[in-house]
Design a protein around this motif. Structure first.
Motif, PDB file in Angstrom:
ATOM      1  N   TYR A 110     -32.801   6.928 -11.239  1.00  0.00           N
ATOM      2  CA  TYR A 110     -33.651   5.770 -11.515  1.00  0.00           C
ATOM      3  C   TYR A 110     -35.056   6.184 -11.951  1.00  0.00           C
ATOM      4  O   TYR A 110     -35.988   5.373 -11.874  1.00  0.00           O
ATOM      5  N   SER A 111     -35.224   7.418 -12.393  1.00  0.00           N
ATOM      6  CA  SER A 111     -36.565   7.917 -12.696  1.00  0.00           C
ATOM      7  C   SER A 111     -37.240   7.150 -13.817  1.00  0.00           C
ATOM      8  O   SER A 111     -38.469   7.009 -13.835  1.00  0.00           O
ATOM      9  N   GLU A 112     -36.467   6.648 -14.774  1.00  0.00           N
ATOM     10  CA  GLU A 112     -37.062   5.914 -15.884  1.00  0.00           C
ATOM     11  C   GLU A 112     -37.450   4.491 -15.489  1.00  0.00           C
ATOM     12  O   GLU A 112     -38.205   3.846 -16.207  1.00  0.00           O
ATOM     13  N   LEU A 113     -36.926   4.004 -14.361  1.00  0.00           N
ATOM     14  CA  LEU A 113     -37.219   2.634 -13.931  1.00  0.00           C
ATOM     15  C   LEU A 113     -38.371   2.570 -12.942  1.00  0.00           C
ATOM     16  O   LEU A 113     -39.268   1.738 -13.080  1.00  0.00           O
ATOM     17  N   VAL A 114     -38.342   3.437 -11.937  1.00  0.00           N
ATOM     18  CA  VAL A 114     -39.352   3.394 -10.878  1.00  0.00           C
ATOM     19  C   VAL A 114     -39.837   4.802 -10.603  1.00  0.00           C
ATOM     20  O   VAL A 114     -39.171   5.786 -10.943  1.00  0.00           O
ATOM     21  N   ASP A 115     -41.016   4.900  -9.978  1.00  0.00           N
ATOM     22  CA  ASP A 115     -41.491   6.191  -9.511  1.00  0.00           C
ATOM     23  C   ASP A 115     -40.957   6.424  -8.102  1.00  0.00           C
ATOM     24  O   ASP A 115     -40.182   5.626  -7.576  1.00  0.00           O
ATOM     25  N   ARG A 141     -31.565   0.992  -3.644  1.00  0.00           N
ATOM     26  CA  ARG A 141     -30.684  -0.111  -4.029  1.00  0.00           C
ATOM     27  C   ARG A 141     -31.523  -1.243  -4.615  1.00  0.00           C
ATOM     28  O   ARG A 141     -32.693  -1.430  -4.252  1.00  0.00           O
ATOM     29  N   PHE A 142     -30.910  -2.002  -5.519  1.00  0.00           N
ATOM     30  CA  PHE A 142     -31.602  -3.118  -6.133  1.00  0.00           C
ATOM     31  C   PHE A 142     -31.622  -4.304  -5.176  1.00  0.00           C
ATOM     32  O   PHE A 142     -30.616  -4.636  -4.548  1.00  0.00           O
ATOM     33  N   ALA A 143     -32.789  -4.912  -5.058  1.00  0.00           N
ATOM     34  CA  ALA A 143     -32.960  -6.100  -4.218  1.00  0.00           C
ATOM     35  C   ALA A 143     -33.646  -7.183  -5.035  1.00  0.00           C
ATOM     36  O   ALA A 143     -33.995  -6.987  -6.200  1.00  0.00           O
ATOM     37  N   ALA A 144     -33.825  -8.337  -4.410  1.00  0.00           N
ATOM     38  CA  ALA A 144     -34.410  -9.467  -5.130  1.00  0.00           C
ATOM     39  C   ALA A 144     -35.840  -9.180  -5.551  1.00  0.00           C
ATOM     40  O   ALA A 144     -36.298  -9.663  -6.598  1.00  0.00           O
ATOM     41  N   ASP A 145     -36.563  -8.401  -4.752  1.00  0.00           N
ATOM     42  CA  ASP A 145     -37.972  -8.114  -5.055  1.00  0.00           C
ATOM     43  C   ASP A 145     -38.157  -6.755  -5.712  1.00  0.00           C
ATOM     44  O   ASP A 145     -39.259  -6.212  -5.714  1.00  0.00           O
ATOM     45  N   GLY A 146     -37.092  -6.181  -6.269  1.00  0.00           N
ATOM     46  CA  GLY A 146     -37.215  -4.904  -6.967  1.00  0.00           C
ATOM     47  C   GLY A 146     -36.367  -3.830  -6.311  1.00  0.00           C
ATOM     48  O   GLY A 146     -35.382  -4.111  -5.630  1.00  0.00           O
ATOM     49  N   MET A 147     -36.757  -2.600  -6.520  1.00  0.00           N
ATOM     50  CA  MET A 147     -36.030  -1.466  -5.964  1.00  0.00           C
ATOM     51  C   MET A 147     -36.382  -1.282  -4.500  1.00  0.00           C
ATOM     52  O   MET A 147     -37.549  -1.229  -4.132  1.00  0.00           O
TER      53      MET A 147
END
Length: 370
Positions: free
Chosen positions: A211-216, A310-316
């Motif tokens: 998930y490096s391209e999505l979040v730090d 894991r993906f949640a409603a408020d983001g990662m």
């Protein structure tokens, strides 16, 4: 000393070395660890709440068998390749006519395997003598395969991945993966000789998607974080040199605090140290990433510390799973957690005996010398 006597004494030294190695292997107790990590299916009905803050897991003083598997050292291979001549074409009269016609439109590089990386210009080099600068690191897959096995069954004196023939829980992993909303993230087997807890070094394991391209690492959206940093003028680039600088700053602050030069501010929440925030953290943000420590103190003990993204409603969301367990070799152990399940089996492993050379009588050596 004659060549014959050198060979004889060399054989004697080799026999002594093999005997010492065999005694060392006999003294060490080797184990084979099979690990299955999966995401359970009951998280949808979970009422228990977990902290969304990312719990950092430092990678210092750990050995990594996953990176070595997907990014092996290729420096030796690169050293045997020659530079590609982009304007050189193969002028072989034995080539088919169609291929010779195609050469007129597209150059054919020769040899087939060569170095084609673009090199910096002369004015960009920092060294007086020209040197070939190459990227010797293979790219990691965007999503790692579930099963991680070694490529050889050769025994090594350090921890290493076991081959596929050592997997004993393959049917169990397949059964878990067939369950609805349940996914196996990692299934691997490795071998090591455990030591006491004080000397034990944990192993690092990561799996799933990158998930490096999505979040730090801290779960912030990369695009939003870049916008925030640009608006505030904050640009922190993580590097070993900067880590040393932050550690030096923290050391100086500790010294000033110990000398009474700093006054504590009232009602000030504890601020995370700079070096603790940026040092020894993974470069990539994997779906599963953490440490597994096995140590032996009369009994076998397992300590695990993993982060599950894991993906949640408020983001990662990042869920930290930290457990400790005393285990018995040969038994199947299940480490339960609402979001992350682990199945562990530790089996005794007997390393193969090294080939020994027959000992030579000293009297025979003396007779031969005479």
């Amino acid at each position: 000393m004659s060549v014959y006597l050198k060979c004889v004494f060399g054989a004697v030294l080799l026999a002594a070395s093999n005997t010492a190695t065999a005694q060392s292997n006999a003294a060490e107790r080797w184990f084979e660890i099979e690990l299955i990590v999966f995401s359970p299916a009951r998280s949808a009905d979970l009422k228990e709440q977990f902290d969304n803050d990312v719990t950092p897991i430092r990678l210092s003083n750990s050995f990594d068998l996953v990176t070595a598997h997907y990014q092996p050292q290729i420096n030796t291979l690169l050293g045997t390749l020659v530079r590609c001549a982009e304007t050189e074409q193969i002028s072989d009269p034995l080539l088919p006519a169609k291929l010779r016609d195609w050469q007129q439109w597209q150059p054919v590089y020769y040899p087939l395997f060569c170095l084609s990386e673009q090199q910096p210009a002369a004015w960009q080099r920092t060294s007086l003598f020209p040197e070939i600068l190459l990227n010797n690191e293979l790219p990691m897959p965007a999503s790692l395969p579930v099963q991680l096995a070694g490529k050889s069954d050769n025994h090594m004196p350090v921890p290493y991945l076991a081959p596929r023939s050592a997997f004993g829980l393959t049917e169990l992993a397949a059964k878990i993966n067939r369950q609805p909303n349940q996914t196996v993230l990692l299934h691997t087997v490795w071998r090591q000789a455990p030591v006491t807890e004080k000397l034990a070094v944990p192993s690092r394991w990561f799996a799933g998607a990158d998930y490096s391209e999505l979040v730090d690492y801290w779960g912030r959206d990369r695009q939003q974080a870049a916008n925030d940093d640009s608006s505030t003028g904050l640009t922190l680039v993580e590097s070993p040199r900067q880590d040393d600088l932050f550690s030096a700053i923290d050391t100086l602050l500790d010294q000033l605090n110990a000398a009474g030069k700093l006054e504590a501010l009232p009602d000030q929440p504890q601020v995370l140290r700079i070096s603790d925030s940026l040092s020894n953290l993974p470069d990539n943000v994997w779906q599963l990433d953490g440490l597994f420590k096995l140590h032996l103190d009369h009994y076998l003990f397992v300590n695990t510390d993993f982060n599950l993204r894991r993906f949640a409603a408020d983001g990662m969301q990042s869920i930290n799973v930290k457990q400790s367990r005393r285990v018995i070799s040969g038994e199947l152990h299940y480490l339960d957690h609402p979001y992350l399940g682990m199945i562990i089996q530790i089996r005794r492993f007997q390393p193969p005996e090294p080939e020994t050379v027959e000992e030579i009588d000293v009297g025979e050596v003396t007779a031969l010398q005479q």
